[in-house]
Structures are given as structure tokens and as C-alpha cells.
Design an enzyme around this catalytic site. Structure first.
Site, short mmCIF file in Angstrom:
data_model
loop_
_atom_site.label_atom_id
_atom_site.label_comp_id
_atom_site.label_asym_id
_atom_site.label_seq_id
_atom_site.Cartn_x
_atom_site.Cartn_y
_atom_site.Cartn_z
CG LEU A 187 -2.12 0.98 1.14
CD1 LEU A 187 -2.98 0.76 -0.09
CD2 LEU A 187 -2.96 0.88 2.41
CB ILE A 194 -0.91 3.10 -3.74
CG1 ILE A 194 -0.87 1.67 -4.27
CG2 ILE A 194 -1.95 3.94 -4.47
CD1 ILE A 194 -0.31 1.54 -5.67
CD GLU A 195 -2.09 6.10 1.06
OE1 GLU A 195 -1.83 7.31 1.01
OE2 GLU A 195 -3.24 5.66 1.19
CB SER A 196 4.41 7.68 0.59
OG SER A 196 4.84 6.40 1.04
CE1 TYR A 224 -4.83 4.62 -1.80
CE2 TYR A 224 -6.37 3.08 -0.79
CZ TYR A 224 -5.21 3.81 -0.74
OH TYR A 224 -4.40 3.73 0.36
#
Length: 520
Positions: A140, A143-145, A250
Site C-alpha cells: 500500500l 500507492i500512498e507515498s 485507488y
């Protein structure tokens, strides 16, 4: 990452700041996020969470059995361990295909992200397995950072897991002058998994939990109610019609990365082998220690040290033995050995409480420091005065006590500022004037007067004309924690002129009027 220029050898310590402050960026998002040619499905780095809402009456999930996900083959590649724990149902639609097409043509971006994430992945996988959670959640942060713990999104979400400030506080992530736990590897991972567990308990579906992580649980609940009122399904794909583009894409992004990591050979990608062993261990500290000194004792480059310890946003690490430092296993042993032989000071920084509202130049002069250093270390913009009660980080000297920064200060320190603007007036030096007296009359510092008039000494001559910047002060009622990089403007400001004090029984205001007539 911004690096402040060194203006003299006395400013050497300011260089530490470039490694200790958060990096303002779009979470190292793929360049195509900003390109018109990028698919519409690529959105900026998402933010985490909204205010909790009441749980819906959904069927409760059957908890995953942690023992079923235990992976004991320590000799295997970490990628195999991640693939073995995949447990979220696959999503198949055109949005996933779009994301696959995007990522699969940018292998350099994938490999760069993997290299950065290789420091953290083992720890995240371990924590997921302890909780019996699907191991693709370890992807994850991709995708986030892009696994950049210094990342700050345009919405001010921060860290590897991109927590907003309020949501971070809800999950016990402290944000103070000296550290921001949203960026800390251990604390932010624990908080993110706690949040994901909570969301899974609310919705009974990992896909909906992920949507809520990005969009907020309240938004997902409202979308579910709309669907239920129409007698329609409440799975992720059905609910996506109610979602903004960022949330709609997302899960497809995560699915695309999951597919590529699952079968890299299908995308002509050679993933580097990741050892199925811990990358770092924790070290306790008992005294304040400079970031530079800690890295030196561990025999690590400064950027590698801060990659493992990104939560420390000042050049000194404060706190008691509960404050942990992360180091690669081999370097931890070097750190302990070098520390036992260390003869120099561990910390060269202290905290100073401002007694009255004044300009940085005046404060710096009193403390025997360069004003540029004081601004850079404390992230104080130009034309900002510091209010009484503020805490500043200052180098230790004979004017500053050689003590560790107390826990109370470390936890509660604030920086309160006033924005100043000035107008220039001319002043003709009288027969009995001196620079100190003129500075006092106009409520400015001697250093300011010397700077404005290019004076090398404090001597002034009768009849000499001096330029004086008379401040107008904007009172900023917003109290900004020192950990915040940007100064938020208060919704209401009041302007007042900084009136000169009386001297020899005559008002200096009259003198100002006369000066304008003579010298304007």
C-alpha cells in the site's frame, strides 16, 4: 530536499536541517501524474481518513487466522513470502488494466520505489502476519507515498502511510517541534494497520476498508446507504459510481502493483532479491544526541540514517529511553562500540524560551548567533517576528545552558509568530545621539541599524542621516506548532504601528513627522 547554503563555518550545524526536516513533495509520485498524456485514472497521492462515523449493520467478517499466514522459510526471498500471503479478492476491470499499462511501462519508477521500500518491507510484512492481515497491504505505501517516509502530499498528509494531522492524532501519532510520528517507520506502520483493522471490522470487506482508508469511513458508509436504499449491491465495484476519481482508482492501483509483484516475469521486470531477514533493529537512547553524531557513531551516511529515522525533524534527537533509533543490524553494533569510546558532546543544541516579542535579528544578537542560522534551524520565514513564550532551537554556547532539552519542552514547545511589514524613515543624528539610543527609540536592534546603514562600527556622527525601518505588525493569533513548515494566516488580523517611546519628555512621533518633512 532543500539544503541551506553554508555562509560560514559557524553555520555548519545548519546543514543538518536539510536531513531533519520533512520533504515537501507529491510523495515522489510518478511524473505522469502531472502530464496531460497520463491516463485519467492516475490521481495525486491520496490522503488518509476522515472523522469516524457510526458503523453500519454489515455482516461481520470471519477473522483471518494468523497462524495460516505464518511464513517460516527464512531462506526464501521476501517477495515469495508476500505473494504467499495475498488474501484480498482480485479486482478485474478496465481501471485495473489502465493502471497495469501505466506501471508496466515505467519499470524504472517501480525499481526506484522497490529500492526505497526494501528498508521497510520486512517489518511491515512481519506486522501484517502477526495480525493475520493480507500481505498485499505491505504494498500500500507503493500507492500512498512510493515508500518515501518524508513525503508530504498537497493536502498535507505526511509519511509513508500518508496520515493527515488529525487522523494521526486519533491514532496516537505525536506531532511536536522535535518529531512527527506520522513519518516514523514503527509508529506510522502500527497506526496504519490499526486503522485498516478498524475499517475491516466496520465493513467486513478489505476492498471497502481500502476505499475508506482513502476516502474516509463516513463517505463509504453514505455510499453504502445510497446503494441499500436502491436495493443495489454494496461491493467496491458497485459503490465506485459514488466515489471521486482518486478513490475509484485507488484499489485498481494496488491491484496493478499486486499483479506486477506477483508475476514480474509477465511484465519483463526483474525484481531485486529481498532477504527475508530484518533490515533494521532498534536502539534506545538515554541522552539528547545530534542527528549528525548519531549517524557518525553508526558509520552511516546522513541520508541513510534519516531514511530510517525520518520522524526527527530537528538536528537533535530529544526524549528519554522510550525514544528509539533504527539502525541496520551491523551498524547497530558499530554504534554501541563507537558510543562507548566517544569523547565529544553528544548534543550541541538547546532550547531557548523567548521572553518578549521581537525580531530574529535582535534575538540572534543577544544570543551571539547569526540571524540566518536562527531562521534556518527554526524554519522562520523572512519578515516574521517571534512572540513571547515561543521556543527556539539554538546552538549551545556560554550564553545557553549545557543541558538536555526537557521532556516538557520537547512535548509542548510552540513557535508563535507575527508578520511584520515596514516603512522606511530618515533620522538625522543629533549632537548627543548614539546608536543604542536611536535603536531604543525606534524599538529596533543595533544590529538592524548597522545593517540598514552599512555601518561597520557603532559610532555615528552629528548630522549623519540614518535609514530606519519602522515596523507595522500583523498580529497572528494562530499558534503554530514548530513541527509545521508553513505559517498559517489567521482569519482576522489587526494592524498597529510600533510607536516610538518618549525621550527627554518629547514625543518621538513629533520627531518622526519633522524627519519626514526634512528628509522625504
Amino acid at each position: 530536499m532543500k539544503r541551506f547554503p553554508l555562509r560560514s563555518s559557524s553555520l555548519f550545524a545548519a546543514a543538518l536541517l536539510s536531513y531533519a526536516v520533512p520533504q515537501i513533495c507529491q510523495a515522489d509520485a510518478p511524473p505522469a501524474f502531472a502530464l496531460a498524456s497520463a491516463p485519467e485514472t492516475i490521481a495525486p497521492a491520496p490522503t488518509v481518513g476522515t472523522a469516524p462515523a457510526a458503523a453500519l449493520e454489515l455482516p461481520l467478517p470471519i477473522p483471518l487466522d494468523a497462524t495460516t499466514l505464518e511464513y517460516t522459510d527464512k531462506n526464501s526471498d521476501l517477495w515469495k513470502r508476500i505473494r504467499t500471503g495475498y488474501a484480498i479478492p482480485d479486482l478485474e476491470n478496465q481501471l485495473v488494466n489502465n493502471q497495469l499499462a501505466w506501471y508496466s511501462t515505467r519499470t524504472d519508477y517501480i525499481l526506484r520505489t522497490v529500492q526505497r521500500g526494501s528498508r521497510y518491507l520486512y517489518h511491515v510484512v512481519e506486522e501484517l502476519e502477526k495480525r493475520g492481515m493480507p500481505t498485499e497491504l505491505a504494498l500500500l505505501p507503493f500507492i500512498e507515498s512510493a515508500f518515501n517516509p518524508q513525503a508530504i502530499s498537497t493536502a498535507k498528509a505526511s509519511g509513508m502511510w500518508q496520515f493527515m494531522a488529525a487522523t494521526g492524532r486519533d491514532f496516537n501519532l505525536k506531532q511536536t517541534m522535535f518529531k512527527d510520528d506520522r513519518r516514523g517507520v514503527l509508529d506510522s506502520t502500527d497506526a496504519a494497520l490499526n486503522y485498516l483493522e478498524k475499517l475491516y471490522g466496520m465493513f467486513g470487506d478489505w476492498q471497502l476498508a481500502l476505499a475508506a482508508y482513502n476516502w474516509g469511513e463516513g463517505s463509504v458508509q453514505r455510499a453504502i446507504k445510497k446503494q441499500q436504499a436502491l436495493g443495489l449491491p454494496i461491493d467496491f465495484q458497485s459503490l465506485s459510481v459514488h466515489m471521486p476519481n482518486e478513490t475509484r482508482n485507488y484499489l485498481p492501483k494496488l491491484q496493478a502493483v499486486k499483479n506486477i509483484i506477483g508475476h514480474p516475469e509477465q511484465f519483463s521486470l526483474a525484481l531485486p532479491k529481498l532477504e527475508n531477514q530484518p533490515y533494521f533493529v532498534t536502539i534506545e537512547k538515554t541522552r539528547d544526541i545530534d542527528v549528525r553524531v548519531a549517524a557518525q557513531l553508526a558509520e552511516l551516511p546522513l541520508d541513510e540514517f534519516t531514511a530510517l529515522n525520518p520522524q526527527f525533524n530537528r538536528p537533535v534527537i530529544t526524549g528519554d529511553s522510550n525514544t528509539k533509533i533504527l539502525l541496520p543490524t551491523d551498524n547497530a553494533a558499530l554504534f554501541k562500540e563507537n558510543l562507548s569510546k566517544w569523547q565529544g558532546p553528544l548534543s550541541t543544541w538547546s532550547a531557548h524560551t523567548v521572553q518578549k516579542t521581537e525580531r530574529i535579528e535582535s534575538l540572534a544578537s543577544k544570543l551571539g548567533l547569526k540571524s540566518e542560522l536562527l531562521r534556518e534551524v527554526n524554519l522562520i520565514p523572512a519578515k516574521m517576528m517571534v512572540r513571547a513564550g515561543s521556543t527556539l532551537l539554538v546552538p549551545k554556547s556560554n550564553k545557553v545552558p549545557d543541558n538536555d532539552i526537557s521532556m516538557e519542552i520537547a512535548e509542548k514547545a510552540q513557535l508563535i509568530m507575527e508578520k511584520t511589514s515596514t516603512r522606511q524613515v530618515s533620522y538625522k543624528v543629533g549632537r548627543h545621539d548614539n546608536l543604542a539610543g536611536i535603536a531604543k527609540r525606534y524599538r529596533v536592534s543595533i544590529a538592524d541599524l548597522k545593517s540598514w546603514n552599512n555601518l561597520k562600527r557603532e559610532n555615528v556622527a552629528h548630522g549623519q542621516t540614518l535609514r530606519v525601518q519602522v515596523p507595522f505588525v500583523t498580529q497572528v493569533s494562530h499558534h503554530t506548532p514548530l513541527a509545521t513548515r508553513h505559517i498559517a494566516a489567521a482569519p482576522k488580523v489587526v494592524y498597529r504601528s510600533a510607536a516610538p517611546v518618549r525621550s527627554n519628555g518629547k514625543s518621538m512621533i513629533a520627531h518622526l513627522k519633522n524627519s519626514r518633512k526634512k528628509h522625504s
